[in-house]
Design a protein around this motif. Structure first.
Motif, PDB file in Angstrom:
ATOM      1  N   SER A 167      -6.095  -8.981 -22.342  1.00 15.15           N
ATOM      2  CA  SER A 167      -5.965  -8.173 -21.123  1.00 15.15           C
ATOM      3  C   SER A 167      -4.576  -7.549 -21.016  1.00 15.15           C
ATOM      4  CB  SER A 167      -6.267  -9.018 -19.881  1.00 15.15           C
ATOM      5  OG  SER A 167      -5.235  -9.966 -19.645  1.00 15.15           O
ATOM      6  N   GLU A 168      -3.561  -8.311 -21.385  1.00 12.52           N
ATOM      7  CA  GLU A 168      -2.190  -7.792 -21.320  1.00 12.52           C
ATOM      8  C   GLU A 168      -1.954  -6.699 -22.370  1.00 12.52           C
ATOM      9  OE1 GLU A 168      -0.050  -8.211 -18.984  1.00 12.52           O
ATOM     10  OE2 GLU A 168      -0.912  -9.942 -17.950  1.00 12.52           O
ATOM     11  N   ARG A 218      -6.840 -13.648 -22.018  1.00 11.46           N
ATOM     12  CA  ARG A 218      -5.698 -13.309 -21.151  1.00 11.46           C
ATOM     13  C   ARG A 218      -4.707 -12.417 -21.913  1.00 11.46           C
ATOM     14  NH1 ARG A 218      -3.911 -15.794 -16.418  1.00 11.46           N
ATOM     15  NH2 ARG A 218      -5.410 -17.474 -16.779  1.00 11.46           N
ATOM     16  N   GLU A 219      -4.405 -12.785 -23.160  1.00  5.63           N
ATOM     17  CA  GLU A 219      -3.491 -11.960 -23.946  1.00  5.63           C
ATOM     18  C   GLU A 219      -4.128 -10.598 -24.246  1.00  5.63           C
ATOM     19  OE1 GLU A 219      -0.299 -12.438 -27.494  1.00  5.63           O
ATOM     20  OE2 GLU A 219      -2.306 -13.164 -27.970  1.00  5.63           O
ATOM     21  N   LYS A 268      -0.678  -3.194 -21.161  1.00  5.36           N
ATOM     22  CA  LYS A 268       0.707  -2.812 -21.489  1.00  5.36           C
ATOM     23  C   LYS A 268       0.832  -1.929 -22.726  1.00  5.36           C
ATOM     24  CE  LYS A 268       2.388  -5.682 -18.296  1.00  5.36           C
ATOM     25  NZ  LYS A 268       1.223  -5.872 -17.459  1.00  5.36           N
ATOM     26  N   GLU A 280      -1.369  -3.256 -14.577  1.00  4.94           N
ATOM     27  CA  GLU A 280      -1.065  -4.627 -14.207  1.00  4.94           C
ATOM     28  C   GLU A 280      -2.351  -5.457 -14.233  1.00  4.94           C
ATOM     29  OE1 GLU A 280       1.153  -6.920 -10.508  1.00  4.94           O
ATOM     30  OE2 GLU A 280       0.971  -4.747 -10.488  1.00  4.94           O
ATOM     31  N   VAL A 281      -2.250  -6.660 -14.774  1.00  2.00           N
ATOM     32  CA  VAL A 281      -3.385  -7.580 -14.812  1.00  2.00           C
ATOM     33  C   VAL A 281      -3.190  -8.592 -13.689  1.00  2.00           C
ATOM     34  CG1 VAL A 281      -4.554  -9.364 -16.154  1.00  2.00           C
ATOM     35  CG2 VAL A 281      -3.696  -7.299 -17.287  1.00  2.00           C
ATOM     36  N   GLN A 324       5.154  -4.698 -23.446  1.00  6.31           N
ATOM     37  CA  GLN A 324       5.584  -3.421 -22.867  1.00  6.31           C
ATOM     38  C   GLN A 324       6.442  -2.630 -23.862  1.00  6.31           C
ATOM     39  OE1 GLN A 324       6.740  -4.773 -18.776  1.00  6.31           O
ATOM     40  NE2 GLN A 324       6.089  -2.692 -18.288  1.00  6.31           N
ATOM     41  N   THR A 343       1.382   2.239 -17.616  1.00  7.09           N
ATOM     42  CA  THR A 343       1.288   0.795 -17.798  1.00  7.09           C
ATOM     43  C   THR A 343       0.520   0.222 -16.621  1.00  7.09           C
ATOM     44  OG1 THR A 343       3.402   0.765 -18.949  1.00  7.09           O
ATOM     45  CG2 THR A 343       2.625  -1.323 -18.089  1.00  7.09           C
ATOM     46  N   LYS A 401       4.862 -10.524 -21.862  1.00  6.81           N
ATOM     47  CA  LYS A 401       4.550  -9.235 -21.247  1.00  6.81           C
ATOM     48  C   LYS A 401       5.625  -8.200 -21.580  1.00  6.81           C
ATOM     49  CE  LYS A 401       1.934 -11.132 -17.407  1.00  6.81           C
ATOM     50  NZ  LYS A 401       1.831 -11.256 -15.959  1.00  6.81           N
TER      51      LYS A 401
END
Length: 198
Positions: free
Chosen positions: A93-94, A90-91, A98, A110-111, A19, A108, A15
């Motif tokens: 979504s990040e 999942r990745e 981000k 948040e998941v 970012q 930014t 994460k």
């Protein structure tokens, strides 16, 4: 599993690394005046409300416009970030939370709350710049003012073969404590290869 995109030898990005990528792309990107964007978007929503009697039709039009925008933004996003393909949903979504939201809206996200099948999550948008300077009158309580974001998510993800359903579930304009979009992966689409025989 059905939510895995690539073989296991691809490594997931942290994460914090995502970012940093988001910050770098945001810094290099040409900025649009935030107030101009907010006011222009507000005018668009106002015009849609005038054109459609039913607020649900306005919500649908905002989502449809967003879908078309997302289909176009994904190419720019991929070109400017030069990121490797995501390993799984999942990745993905990040990366959306981000990198993409930072790149295009300067925020930014948040998941939260991935389900056990890893095919749905909540996207929390702490500060939605589209909501700046906006007050939603009580008679517009059914309006999801920033529904264009759901369409952008759906359009951009579908362009990379991920069919998702996105819906607003919380909006600070309606008195909620945050802005929240529910994202559900419905299907990983097969890659179409057009033949040159035509």
């Amino acid at each position: 599993s059905s939510s895995s995109f690539l073989p296991p030898y691809f490594s997931k990005m942290s994460k914090s690394k995502l970012q940093k990528i988001g910050e770098n792309v945001y810094t290099k990107n040409e900025k649009v005046n935030a107030e101009l964007l907010t006011l222009t978007y507000g005018t668009l929503v106002t015009n849609l409300i005038k054109d459609y009697e039913d607020i649900q039709d306005v919500n649908a039009q905002l989502e449809k416009m967003g879908f078309n925008i997302g289909q176009r933004l994904i190419d720019e996003f991929l070109a400017k970030t030069t990121m490797d393909p995501c390993v799984d949903f999942r990745e993905t979504s990040e990366v959306v939370a981000k990198v993409a939201f930072k790149m295009y809206l300067g925020v930014t996200c948040e998941v939260l709350d991935f389900n056990p099948d890893a095919n749905s999550f909540r996207l929390i948008i702490p500060e939605n710049p589209l909501n700046d300077f906006v007050e939603l009158p009580g008679n517009y309580s059914a309006l999801w003012y920033s529904n264009v974001l759901c369409g952008i998510l759906r359009g951009s993800l579908e362009a990379i073969q991920l069919k998702v359903k996105c819906e607003y579930v919380k909006d600070t304009l309606k008195g909620d404590d945050t802005n929240e979009i529910r994202v559900v992966l419905e299907e990983i689409l097969a890659v179409r290869i057009d033949s040159d025989d035509d």
